[in-house]
Design a protein around this motif. Sequence first.
Motif, PDB file in Angstrom:
ATOM      1  N   GLN A 102     -30.365 -11.894 -26.613  1.00 25.50           N
ATOM      2  CA  GLN A 102     -30.265 -13.047 -26.113  1.00 25.50           C
ATOM      3  C   GLN A 102     -30.743 -14.257 -27.242  1.00 25.50           C
ATOM      4  O   GLN A 102     -30.535 -15.236 -27.426  1.00 25.50           O
ATOM      5  CB  GLN A 102     -31.047 -13.682 -24.815  1.00 25.50           C
ATOM      6  CG  GLN A 102     -30.323 -12.981 -23.605  1.00 25.50           C
ATOM      7  CD  GLN A 102     -30.987 -11.571 -23.084  1.00 25.50           C
ATOM      8  OE1 GLN A 102     -31.397 -10.917 -24.118  1.00 25.50           O
ATOM      9  NE2 GLN A 102     -31.302 -11.364 -21.929  1.00 25.50           N
ATOM     10  N   ALA A 127     -23.646 -12.322 -21.591  1.00 23.45           N
ATOM     11  CA  ALA A 127     -23.159 -13.420 -22.440  1.00 23.45           C
ATOM     12  C   ALA A 127     -22.362 -14.485 -21.613  1.00 23.45           C
ATOM     13  O   ALA A 127     -22.411 -15.651 -21.979  1.00 23.45           O
ATOM     14  CB  ALA A 127     -22.465 -12.712 -23.700  1.00 23.45           C
ATOM     15  N   ARG A 134     -24.518 -16.812 -19.626  1.00 24.88           N
ATOM     16  CA  ARG A 134     -25.087 -17.835 -20.402  1.00 24.88           C
ATOM     17  C   ARG A 134     -24.124 -18.927 -20.892  1.00 24.88           C
ATOM     18  O   ARG A 134     -24.472 -20.229 -21.095  1.00 24.88           O
ATOM     19  CB  ARG A 134     -25.703 -17.196 -21.628  1.00 24.88           C
ATOM     20  CG  ARG A 134     -26.746 -16.463 -21.522  1.00 24.88           C
ATOM     21  CD  ARG A 134     -27.661 -16.102 -22.880  1.00 24.88           C
ATOM     22  NE  ARG A 134     -26.956 -15.593 -23.806  1.00 24.88           N
ATOM     23  CZ  ARG A 134     -26.772 -14.196 -23.729  1.00 24.88           C
ATOM     24  NH1 ARG A 134     -27.461 -13.474 -23.031  1.00 24.88           N
ATOM     25  NH2 ARG A 134     -26.068 -13.790 -24.865  1.00 24.88           N
TER      26      ARG A 134
END
Length: 211
Positions: free
Chosen positions: A172, A205, A208
């Motif tokens: 991240q 991913a 996010r």
Amino acid sequence: MRQNPSFAMTDVAELRRLVDLHPWATLVSSTEDGLIASHYAVLLDDERDDLTIVGHVGKPDDLIHGLGSRELLVVIQGPHGYISPSWYGDAASVPTWNFVSVHLSGVPELLSTEENLAVLDRLVARFESRKTDPRLMWETPNDAAFIERLERGTVGFRLTPTRVVAKRKLSQNKTPEVVENVIAELSGDGPYASAELAAEMRRAADARTRP
């Protein structure tokens, strides 16, 4: 497990998914003779929607762990794998390890004979269900006497954690371009390929970037 706010997992649904997908757990206790660790399969309690788990240990592991009287740490290890610095491009970097792990701590309660039998039955059904010809716990050649002897050699438990530490370290802290390259490398056929870890990185991913 040291927590890093950037990698913390707090969504209960995600934590339940990890526990359900990775039922083989490490059970850790602190005893008068030092730390002790055992390995057993656990399941989410099917009557709860939190992180309560059920499982069993074989005797005398119940006594060794002080099951029911001392704090128990249950470690759930999700997908993990080596990440090469070469996957980061030309930037100065070092190798690392991406992983997902959940730690559940608390004092478990001991199950009754009937509850323990139900958990054992669920465990067998859970893993036999993937077979085309599953052999369930109560099916022949097993009989009631055999199952009762089996149960007497185990101690069932239910753990409602009073402390949860969950970590999802999946690059991240890298740019979206680097994350995509790491996913591509993990999805390939190289020596450190891991489709499961790549899928977990893709899931994180996508979460996010989701509005």
